[in-house]
Design an enzyme around this catalytic site. Structure first.
Site, PDB file in Angstrom:
ATOM      1  N   ARG A  18       1.019  -1.336   0.059  1.00  0.00           N
ATOM      2  CA  ARG A  18      -0.429   0.237   0.448  1.00  0.00           C
ATOM      3  C   ARG A  18       0.619   0.857  -0.043  1.00  0.00           C
ATOM      4  O   ARG A  18       2.092   1.319   0.076  1.00  0.00           O
ATOM      5  CB  ARG A  18      -0.860  -0.369   1.151  1.00  0.00           C
ATOM      6  N   SER A 106      -8.820  -0.056   1.711  1.00  0.00           N
ATOM      7  CA  SER A 106      -9.282  -0.644   3.215  1.00  0.00           C
ATOM      8  C   SER A 106      -9.857   0.973   3.702  1.00  0.00           C
ATOM      9  O   SER A 106     -10.521   1.415   3.411  1.00  0.00           O
ATOM     10  CB  SER A 106      -7.864  -0.919   3.936  1.00  0.00           C
ATOM     11  N   HIS A 107      -8.883   1.376   5.032  1.00  0.00           N
ATOM     12  CA  HIS A 107      -9.618   2.202   5.662  1.00  0.00           C
ATOM     13  C   HIS A 107      -9.021   3.688   5.798  1.00  0.00           C
ATOM     14  O   HIS A 107      -8.858   4.775   6.518  1.00  0.00           O
ATOM     15  CB  HIS A 107     -10.000   1.734   7.211  1.00  0.00           C
ATOM     16  N   LYS A 116      -4.257  -6.159  -1.083  1.00  0.00           N
ATOM     17  CA  LYS A 116      -4.448  -7.695  -0.538  1.00  0.00           C
ATOM     18  C   LYS A 116      -4.391  -9.301  -1.438  1.00  0.00           C
ATOM     19  O   LYS A 116      -4.610  -8.765  -2.535  1.00  0.00           O
ATOM     20  CB  LYS A 116      -5.488  -7.399   0.288  1.00  0.00           C
ATOM     21  N   ASP A 242     -15.782  -0.496   7.048  1.00  0.00           N
ATOM     22  CA  ASP A 242     -14.586   0.518   6.675  1.00  0.00           C
ATOM     23  C   ASP A 242     -14.815   0.322   5.288  1.00  0.00           C
ATOM     24  O   ASP A 242     -15.544  -0.295   5.062  1.00  0.00           O
ATOM     25  CB  ASP A 242     -13.336  -0.087   7.385  1.00  0.00           C
ATOM     26  N   ASP A 244     -13.643  -1.367   2.929  1.00  0.00           N
ATOM     27  CA  ASP A 244     -13.624  -2.752   2.017  1.00  0.00           C
ATOM     28  C   ASP A 244     -14.636  -3.657   2.709  1.00  0.00           C
ATOM     29  O   ASP A 244     -14.115  -4.281   1.977  1.00  0.00           O
ATOM     30  CB  ASP A 244     -12.079  -3.239   1.684  1.00  0.00           C
ATOM     31  N   ASP A 246     -14.266  -5.339   5.091  1.00  0.00           N
ATOM     32  CA  ASP A 246     -13.459  -6.688   5.950  1.00  0.00           C
ATOM     33  C   ASP A 246     -13.698  -6.225   7.622  1.00  0.00           C
ATOM     34  O   ASP A 246     -13.211  -6.685   8.308  1.00  0.00           O
ATOM     35  CB  ASP A 246     -12.767  -7.070   5.648  1.00  0.00           C
ATOM     36  N   ARG A 247     -14.465  -5.219   8.062  1.00  0.00           N
ATOM     37  CA  ARG A 247     -14.388  -5.085   9.740  1.00  0.00           C
ATOM     38  C   ARG A 247     -15.209  -4.717  10.125  1.00  0.00           C
ATOM     39  O   ARG A 247     -16.211  -4.097   9.542  1.00  0.00           O
ATOM     40  CB  ARG A 247     -13.554  -4.084  10.138  1.00  0.00           C
ATOM     41  N   HIS A 329     -11.782  -6.628  12.889  1.00  0.00           N
ATOM     42  CA  HIS A 329     -12.063  -7.763  11.497  1.00  0.00           C
ATOM     43  C   HIS A 329     -12.523  -9.323  12.739  1.00  0.00           C
ATOM     44  O   HIS A 329     -12.098  -9.132  13.196  1.00  0.00           O
ATOM     45  CB  HIS A 329     -10.959  -8.435  11.549  1.00  0.00           C
TER      46      HIS A 329
END
Length: 469
Positions: A18, A106-107, A116, A242, A244, A246-247, A329
């Site tokens: 990233r 992501s966040h 990822k 978040d 994407d 995943d959280r 997560h």
């Protein structure tokens, strides 16, 4: 055509790649990731790579370059399009792909993005990412050839699979959902149409500028809109995601946040009814209360490293049906695939709430309370952060402290515990403390400050950080 590429060294992180778009991360980097990762898949005997992207403005161009690089290594590239990261994990699992790459920031802030990766249905991280960097720098890739690309719409199958494990009652829950203008928006809109109850969506339009608030539900300031909506409507709970998805973040019927370790207690109690004695994993940032409550519910608590990749690996090693992190997560291997999915976690929680005799706040209030700080993050150069942790660990060892070095340093004292660790994804150190009393928490904060100052760093501002948890 010969290939050789050097990545900005700050972009090769422990769990992903990233950087800042146009500075430490470019379309050339995306092509190189596809070219090199595709070569690694080919050398492992594979031929198929699934790719997807989130809602950031830079993601479509990065995904295009990524796919071109993978095809140049002979891959069959399956493009699932825009959506949450867990949808890519689902696609990789159900489509039988040999590898998968998600373009997502992501966040992180809007001008950041990243990648990822999954190889052979296992997280691709750590030494594998470093090896990818070395292979790209030396041009050690398979001969250039022409792969193929096709679009695959997995959205209907993903939504169906999310709903398949629904075992809630027909109790008409009133739920507020905040997608934060992140990649979950489209999926979320489809999901709620098929759930019982009343559902209000906030910020469901995917917008990579994140106009409403930053897409990170672990930060209280980002939950203000959700809290207000839950209180205004008298809703049963509020759910946030978040960038994407995943959280997961949660507020109860009073608009009070349930932090991830509190949520994990609720999820663990439910799962342990069917899996008595099973291992439940939580990261080093979690409350001591969580580990005690898992034990009390008949489970085997296990403290492990923070980060979605090491958590997934430890779940596979131990056969744990559930794991979670303070970052929000949640990983289910009970009826699910073992990867983190905020939407799936939300549905499992909703089903639990639908069976409750009282409001969710009753469950929160029944949990033992501790006085703690939130997760405090403060800047420390990437070139210095791990050295600081090593220095702190050495001093603690010499002093005879009771310390765990699973991930950073977690120090237990009669006053409670404190943690200091280096983030694997950002140029920051992370601190947290939990005391048995307000006075004890102040002593724990002082200990953290003293260790940071001994390493020549200015301590974070702890003022106003104590709260019942």
């Amino acid at each position: 055509m010969s290939f050789r590429h050097r990545f900005d060294p700050t972009s090769l992180r422990e769990y992903d790649i990233r950087g800042i778009v146009g500075e430490s991360l470019t379309q050339d980097d995306a092509y190189a990731i596809g070219r090199t990762f595709g070569s690694m898949v080919a050398r492992a005997g594979g031929s198929t790579v699934t790719i997807g992207y989130d809602g950031r403005l830079s993601s479509p161009a990065l995904e295009h370059a990524l796919g071109a690089g993978a095809m140049a290594s002979g891959m069959t590239v399956l493009r699932i399009g825009r959506g949450p990261t867990p949808m890519l994990y689902f696609a990789a699992t159900t489509l039988g792909a040999d590898g998968a790459i998600m373009v997502t920031g992501s966040h992180n802030p809007p001008d950041h993005n990243g990648f990822k990766m999954v190889l052979g249905h296992r997280p691709f991280f750590g030494e594998q990412i470093r090896e990818l960097g070395r292979l790209a720098a030396s041009g050690d890739v398979v001969a250039e050839t022409s792969g193929t690309m096709r679009d695959v719409n997995v959205i209907p199958a993903y939504v169906d699979r999310l709903l398949r494990d629904w075992n809630g009652t027909d109790r008409p829950l009133d739920v507020v959902w905040d997608s934060g203008n992140g990649a979950a928006g489209e999926i979320l809109s489809l999901l709620v149409k098929r759930l019982p109850g009343r559902h209000r969506l906030l910020n469901a339009e995917i917008d990579g500028t994140f106009p409403a608030h930053h897409p990170d539900p672990t930060v209280l300031a980002n939950l203000g809109q959700l809290i207000a909506a839950v209180r205004e409507e008298g809703a049963d709970l509020g759910l946030a995601f978040d960038g994407d998805a995943d959280r997961l973040g949660v507020v109860d019927n009073t608009g009070t946040v349930l932090w991830a370790d509190q949520l994990l207690v609720i999820l663990a109690r439910d799962i342990l009814r069917d899996h008595a004695g099973a291992t439940v994993i939580a990261d080093v940032k979690a409350s001591q209360t969580l580990f005690e409550e898992i034990d009390r519910a008949g489970g085997t608590p296990l403290m492990w490293k923070s980060g979605h990749s090491p958590i997934k690996m430890k779940m596979a090693e131990t056969g744990a049906p559930l794991a979670g992190e303070m970052s929000g997560h949640f990983f289910f291997a009970d009826h699910w695939y073992g990867f983190d999915d905020g939407l799936y976690a939300a549905l499992r929680l909703l089903a639990i709430v639908s069976h409750l005799k009282g409001p969710l706040s009753d469950v929160r209030l029944s949990l033992p309370a501790a006085v703690s700080t939130p997760e405090l993050r403060f800047a420390c150069p990437d070139t210095r952060k791990f050295a600081v942790i090593a220095e702190v660990a050495a001093r603690l060892e010499r002093s005879g402290a009771c310390v765990s070095t699973i991930d950073g340093v977690r120090v237990t004292t009669p006053d409670g515990w404190w943690l200091l660790r280096a983030s694997n994804t950002q140029a920051v150190l992370v601190a947290r403390a939990e005391g048995t009393s307000a006075a004890g928490l102040e002593r724990l904060k002082t200990a953290i400050t003293a260790q940071l100052e001994a390493s020549g760093l200015r301590a974070p501002d702890f003022s106003g950080t104590a709260a019942l948890h």
